[in-house]
Design a protein around this motif. Structure first.
Motif, PDB file in Angstrom:
ATOM      1  N   MET A 191       0.950  -1.210   0.003  1.00 42.29           N
ATOM      2  CA  MET A 191      -0.082   0.214   0.075  1.00 42.29           C
ATOM      3  C   MET A 191       0.809   1.218  -0.019  1.00 42.29           C
ATOM      4  O   MET A 191       1.830   1.367   0.649  1.00 42.29           O
ATOM      5  N   ASP A 192       0.532   2.276  -0.757  1.00 40.30           N
ATOM      6  CA  ASP A 192       1.106   3.463  -0.868  1.00 40.30           C
ATOM      7  C   ASP A 192       0.092   4.545  -0.230  1.00 40.30           C
ATOM      8  O   ASP A 192      -0.831   4.986  -1.162  1.00 40.30           O
ATOM      9  N   GLY A 193       0.145   4.809   1.002  1.00 41.78           N
ATOM     10  CA  GLY A 193      -1.059   5.572   1.644  1.00 41.78           C
ATOM     11  C   GLY A 193      -2.308   4.726   1.422  1.00 41.78           C
ATOM     12  O   GLY A 193      -2.561   3.410   2.112  1.00 41.78           O
ATOM     13  N   ASP A 194      -3.458   5.226   0.777  1.00 47.37           N
ATOM     14  CA  ASP A 194      -4.518   4.362   0.560  1.00 47.37           C
ATOM     15  C   ASP A 194      -4.531   3.687  -0.638  1.00 47.37           C
ATOM     16  O   ASP A 194      -5.728   2.839  -0.848  1.00 47.37           O
ATOM     17  N   LYS A 195      -3.554   3.850  -1.644  1.00 43.88           N
ATOM     18  CA  LYS A 195      -3.875   3.340  -2.880  1.00 43.88           C
ATOM     19  C   LYS A 195      -3.066   1.703  -2.806  1.00 43.88           C
ATOM     20  O   LYS A 195      -1.900   1.787  -2.374  1.00 43.88           O
ATOM     21  N   GLU A 196      -3.573   0.919  -3.489  1.00 40.84           N
ATOM     22  CA  GLU A 196      -2.755  -0.287  -3.471  1.00 40.84           C
ATOM     23  C   GLU A 196      -2.155  -0.264  -4.754  1.00 40.84           C
ATOM     24  O   GLU A 196      -2.324  -0.180  -5.817  1.00 40.84           O
ATOM     25  N   VAL A 197      -0.848  -0.740  -4.281  1.00 45.67           N
ATOM     26  CA  VAL A 197       0.018  -0.680  -5.377  1.00 45.67           C
ATOM     27  C   VAL A 197       0.273  -2.046  -6.254  1.00 45.67           C
ATOM     28  O   VAL A 197       0.732  -2.385  -7.179  1.00 45.67           O
ATOM     29  N   GLU A 198       0.603  -3.172  -5.354  1.00 47.38           N
ATOM     30  CA  GLU A 198       0.395  -4.447  -5.861  1.00 47.38           C
ATOM     31  C   GLU A 198       0.000  -5.275  -5.107  1.00 47.38           C
ATOM     32  O   GLU A 198      -0.103  -5.411  -3.581  1.00 47.38           O
ATOM     33  N   ALA A 199      -0.314  -6.684  -5.386  1.00 45.44           N
ATOM     34  CA  ALA A 199      -1.076  -7.672  -4.442  1.00 45.44           C
ATOM     35  C   ALA A 199      -0.452  -8.807  -5.036  1.00 45.44           C
ATOM     36  O   ALA A 199      -0.489  -9.049  -6.236  1.00 45.44           O
ATOM     37  N   SER A 200      -0.293  -9.931  -4.098  1.00 44.96           N
ATOM     38  CA  SER A 200       0.040 -11.243  -4.461  1.00 44.96           C
ATOM     39  C   SER A 200      -0.949 -12.201  -3.518  1.00 44.96           C
ATOM     40  O   SER A 200      -1.014 -11.854  -2.386  1.00 44.96           O
ATOM     41  N   THR A 201      -1.198 -13.533  -3.941  1.00 43.19           N
ATOM     42  CA  THR A 201      -1.933 -14.289  -3.159  1.00 43.19           C
ATOM     43  C   THR A 201      -1.035 -15.423  -3.076  1.00 43.19           C
ATOM     44  O   THR A 201      -0.363 -15.968  -3.944  1.00 43.19           O
ATOM     45  N   LEU A 202      -1.417 -16.490  -2.182  1.00 43.18           N
ATOM     46  CA  LEU A 202      -0.979 -17.595  -2.219  1.00 43.18           C
ATOM     47  C   LEU A 202      -1.732 -18.512  -1.240  1.00 43.18           C
ATOM     48  O   LEU A 202      -2.596 -18.153  -0.427  1.00 43.18           O
ATOM     49  N   THR A 203      -1.728 -19.797  -1.446  1.00 43.68           N
ATOM     50  CA  THR A 203      -2.717 -20.700  -1.064  1.00 43.68           C
ATOM     51  C   THR A 203      -2.015 -21.990  -0.319  1.00 43.68           C
ATOM     52  O   THR A 203      -0.995 -22.439  -0.797  1.00 43.68           O
ATOM     53  N   PHE A 204      -2.260 -22.502   0.848  1.00 42.57           N
ATOM     54  CA  PHE A 204      -1.714 -23.416   1.656  1.00 42.57           C
ATOM     55  C   PHE A 204      -2.821 -24.581   1.598  1.00 42.57           C
ATOM     56  O   PHE A 204      -3.909 -24.340   1.952  1.00 42.57           O
ATOM     57  N   ASP A 205      -2.494 -25.704   1.242  1.00 37.92           N
ATOM     58  CA  ASP A 205      -3.141 -26.865   1.086  1.00 37.92           C
ATOM     59  C   ASP A 205      -3.642 -27.018   2.612  1.00 37.92           C
ATOM     60  O   ASP A 205      -5.007 -27.328   2.630  1.00 37.92           O
ATOM     61  N   TYR A 206      -2.911 -27.175   3.506  1.00 35.30           N
ATOM     62  CA  TYR A 206      -3.388 -27.461   4.777  1.00 35.30           C
ATOM     63  C   TYR A 206      -2.531 -26.665   5.779  1.00 35.30           C
ATOM     64  O   TYR A 206      -1.467 -26.853   5.895  1.00 35.30           O
ATOM     65  N   LEU A 207      -3.525 -26.157   6.835  1.00 35.45           N
ATOM     66  CA  LEU A 207      -2.624 -25.432   8.018  1.00 35.45           C
ATOM     67  C   LEU A 207      -3.232 -26.070   9.160  1.00 35.45           C
ATOM     68  O   LEU A 207      -4.342 -25.447   9.560  1.00 35.45           O
ATOM     69  N   PRO A 208      -2.810 -27.049   9.781  1.00 37.36           N
ATOM     70  CA  PRO A 208      -3.303 -27.669  10.963  1.00 37.36           C
ATOM     71  C   PRO A 208      -3.200 -26.804  12.157  1.00 37.36           C
ATOM     72  O   PRO A 208      -2.874 -25.799  12.227  1.00 37.36           O
ATOM     73  N   ALA A 209      -4.381 -27.513  13.102  1.00 37.36           N
ATOM     74  CA  ALA A 209      -4.309 -26.428  14.506  1.00 37.36           C
ATOM     75  C   ALA A 209      -3.058 -26.292  15.161  1.00 37.36           C
ATOM     76  O   ALA A 209      -2.294 -27.587  15.136  1.00 37.36           O
ATOM     77  N   HIS A 210      -2.987 -25.045  15.796  1.00 36.59           N
ATOM     78  CA  HIS A 210      -1.714 -24.832  16.636  1.00 36.59           C
ATOM     79  C   HIS A 210      -0.482 -25.259  15.887  1.00 36.59           C
ATOM     80  O   HIS A 210       0.553 -25.857  16.373  1.00 36.59           O
ATOM     81  N   SER A 211      -0.349 -24.822  14.638  1.00 36.47           N
ATOM     82  CA  SER A 211       0.549 -25.338  13.817  1.00 36.47           C
ATOM     83  C   SER A 211       1.222 -24.151  12.826  1.00 36.47           C
ATOM     84  O   SER A 211       0.374 -23.048  12.640  1.00 36.47           O
ATOM     85  N   ARG A 212       2.280 -24.151  12.273  1.00 33.58           N
ATOM     86  CA  ARG A 212       2.779 -23.210  11.375  1.00 33.58           C
ATOM     87  C   ARG A 212       3.360 -23.630  10.175  1.00 33.58           C
ATOM     88  O   ARG A 212       3.885 -24.758  10.266  1.00 33.58           O
ATOM     89  N   ARG A 213       3.141 -23.022   9.147  1.00 38.32           N
ATOM     90  CA  ARG A 213       3.747 -23.228   7.743  1.00 38.32           C
ATOM     91  C   ARG A 213       4.363 -22.071   7.102  1.00 38.32           C
ATOM     92  O   ARG A 213       4.110 -20.782   7.388  1.00 38.32           O
ATOM     93  N   GLU A 214       5.353 -22.209   6.334  1.00 37.42           N
ATOM     94  CA  GLU A 214       6.003 -21.041   5.823  1.00 37.42           C
ATOM     95  C   GLU A 214       5.704 -21.107   4.342  1.00 37.42           C
ATOM     96  O   GLU A 214       5.407 -22.185   3.570  1.00 37.42           O
ATOM     97  N   GLY A 215       6.009 -19.797   3.740  1.00 35.68           N
ATOM     98  CA  GLY A 215       5.860 -19.463   2.224  1.00 35.68           C
ATOM     99  C   GLY A 215       6.373 -18.250   1.845  1.00 35.68           C
ATOM    100  O   GLY A 215       7.072 -17.724   2.556  1.00 35.68           O
ATOM    101  N   GLY A 216       6.153 -17.922   0.792  1.00 33.90           N
ATOM    102  CA  GLY A 216       6.449 -16.409   0.278  1.00 33.90           C
ATOM    103  C   GLY A 216       5.653 -15.802  -0.896  1.00 33.90           C
ATOM    104  O   GLY A 216       4.906 -16.563  -1.459  1.00 33.90           O
ATOM    105  N   PHE A 217       5.630 -14.589  -0.931  1.00 41.08           N
ATOM    106  CA  PHE A 217       4.944 -13.574  -1.892  1.00 41.08           C
ATOM    107  C   PHE A 217       6.162 -13.109  -2.937  1.00 41.08           C
ATOM    108  O   PHE A 217       7.121 -12.594  -2.287  1.00 41.08           O
TER     109      PHE A 217
END
Lengths: 294, 140
Positions: free
Chosen positions: B93-119
């Motif tokens: 974000m640049d102030g209120d304007k959206e400059v760029e966006a990326s998305t990512l999907t995790f197949d599974y994120l189990p309870a009380h657990s963590r996963r890593e990824g990147g944009f």
């Protein structure tokens, strides 16, 4: 078991032994293919080869060597007369496993001539383990019955049977059985999917069911045919020493395989327990079945 | 033939004698492991709190990557249910304007657990305000 042989008998035996070895290799290849085919055609296994941590992959391969040596000690490619022979047989099984897996993966198009060395070896290495177990076991199931030397020693069969009826022999068999089933099922997504969709209560029930199933199997094995034990071994003792130890082994092997495949990273203890219990179910069945079948 | 039958009898007799200490050690350790595991699951089964997934996203590193930039993230699920097909979005974000966006999907994120990824971003995330948020999930 040790008989004095004349030199011409020794020569004849050696010639027959070499021919038998080639035939044995053929059988071993058949066993390798049968045992590893389900995994060879499983997509997750192909990818696992190169994305699991190399250290864990190496650990699994390194640990498979004593496993194979132990298996060879109990069964073997040919009559083995000591740990040296067992070690050789273990490495022969690994080689057979390696080449069979490589050939099939190539024909299936999973590996191609222009793949990087890392990808090639990564994909073949993991498949090598179930394949080599199959190679060794095929020899025992299909081979040793067929020994038609004139000087076959009936005591040799009794000796093999002895090795498998000792307590440690049974425990070892259970470990091999559970490792094999864990390896076959762990790579697939369904294990974690099941663990994530069932309630904790269902997970608990699965554990109890696994224990009960194993105990039932233990009794089938112990009372196989007419071998009813006349000795007063208490049910509690059998339950503890075979069923519970077997299930603990199944859980441990399941956990180890899941850990090697990186399915436990970043998960909470509870989630890890759940996937272990889910994998522990086929693992336990494998352990019990191994005692029955092998 | 008689010799092998004798061997069999001797082996069975050995099994019926008092079992050696090592076997009992194995049996006891096995029992401890199994009891611990099952009671841990059972205990959690009793105090089951089916809270929905609670997603927390953290940026762990930003690096130059290829022709753009990579922002590595760590996603944690503090809830008691697994989130499947978890969609996560990173917006520059640049102030209120959206400059760029990326998305990512995790197949599974189990309870009380963590996963890593990147944009992957074309612009340098360090020069903008970064908004990381979960978009949606599915129950497995």
């Amino acid at each position: 078991m040790n008989k004095a042989l004349t030199s011409s008998q020794i020569k004849a035996r050696k010639k027959r032994c070499n021919a038998q070895f080639i035939v044995g290799l053929g059988r071993a290849s058949a066993g390798a293919v049968i045992f590893s085919l389900p995994l060879l055609m499983t997509m997750e296994m192909w990818n696992l080869g190169f994305y699991i941590e190399p250290l864990r992959r190496a650990l699994m391969i390194v640990l498979s060597i004593p496993l194979l040596i132990g298996l060879s000690h109990v069964f073997g490619f040919e009559e083995t007369f000591g740990w040296q022979d067992d070690t050789i047989d273990a490495f022969v099984a690994l080689t057979v496993g390696f080449f069979c897996s490589a050939i099939i993966l190539y024909i299936l198009g999973v590996i191609k001539g222009d793949n990087s060395g890392q990808e090639l070896f990564g994909k073949i290495e993991l498949q090598m383990i179930p394949a080599s177990i199959g190679a060794l076991l095929a020899q025992s199931q299909l081979g040793s019955r067929d020994r038609s030397d004139g000087d076959e020693d009936p005591d040799d069969n009794a000796a093999t049977e002895e090795k498998t009826t000792t307590y440690w022999g049974e425990i070892f068999l259970m470990a091999v059985g559970s490792l094999f089933l864990s390896l076959s099922i762990a790579p697939t997504e369904e294990v974690i999917l099941i663990a994530f969709s069932i309630t904790k209560w269902q997970g608990f029930q699965l554990g109890i069911l696994s224990l009960m199933l194993m105990h039932a199997f233990v009794y089938v094995v112990d009372f196989r045919g007419s071998e009813k034990p006349e000795h007063p071994v208490s049910r509690g003792s059998i339950f503890l020493r075979f069923t519970v130890v077997g299930y603990a082994l199944a859980l441990l092997t399941g956990f180890f395989v899941l850990w090697v495949f990186g399915r436990t990273t970043g998960m909470s203890a509870l989630e890890i327990s759940m996937i272990t219990v889910v994998l522990g179910f086929p693992s336990a069945v494998g352990a019990s079945a191994a005692r029955l079948i092998i | 033939m008689a010799k092998s039958q004798e061997k069999k009898k001797a082996k069975r007799a050995e099994l019926s004698e008092s079992t050696p200490a090592l076997e009992w050690i194995f049996a006891i350790s096995g029992m401890v492991l199994v009891v611990m595991m099952l009671s841990f699951i059972g205990y959690n089964a009793l105090k089951e709190d089916e809270t929905p997934p609670e997603i927390v996203i953290k940026s762990t590193a930003i690096k130059a990557n290829g022709s753009g930039f990579l922002m590595q993230i760590q996603v944690e699920n503090n809830g008691a249910t697994t989130a499947a097909a978890l969609n996560v979005e990173g917006k520059l974000m640049d102030g209120d304007k959206e400059v760029e966006a990326s998305t990512l999907t995790f197949d599974y994120l189990p309870a009380h657990s963590r996963r890593e990824g990147g944009f992957f971003f074309a612009k340098d995330p360090r020069s903008f305000k970064v908004e990381l948020r979960p978009l949606g999930y599915q129950e497995p």
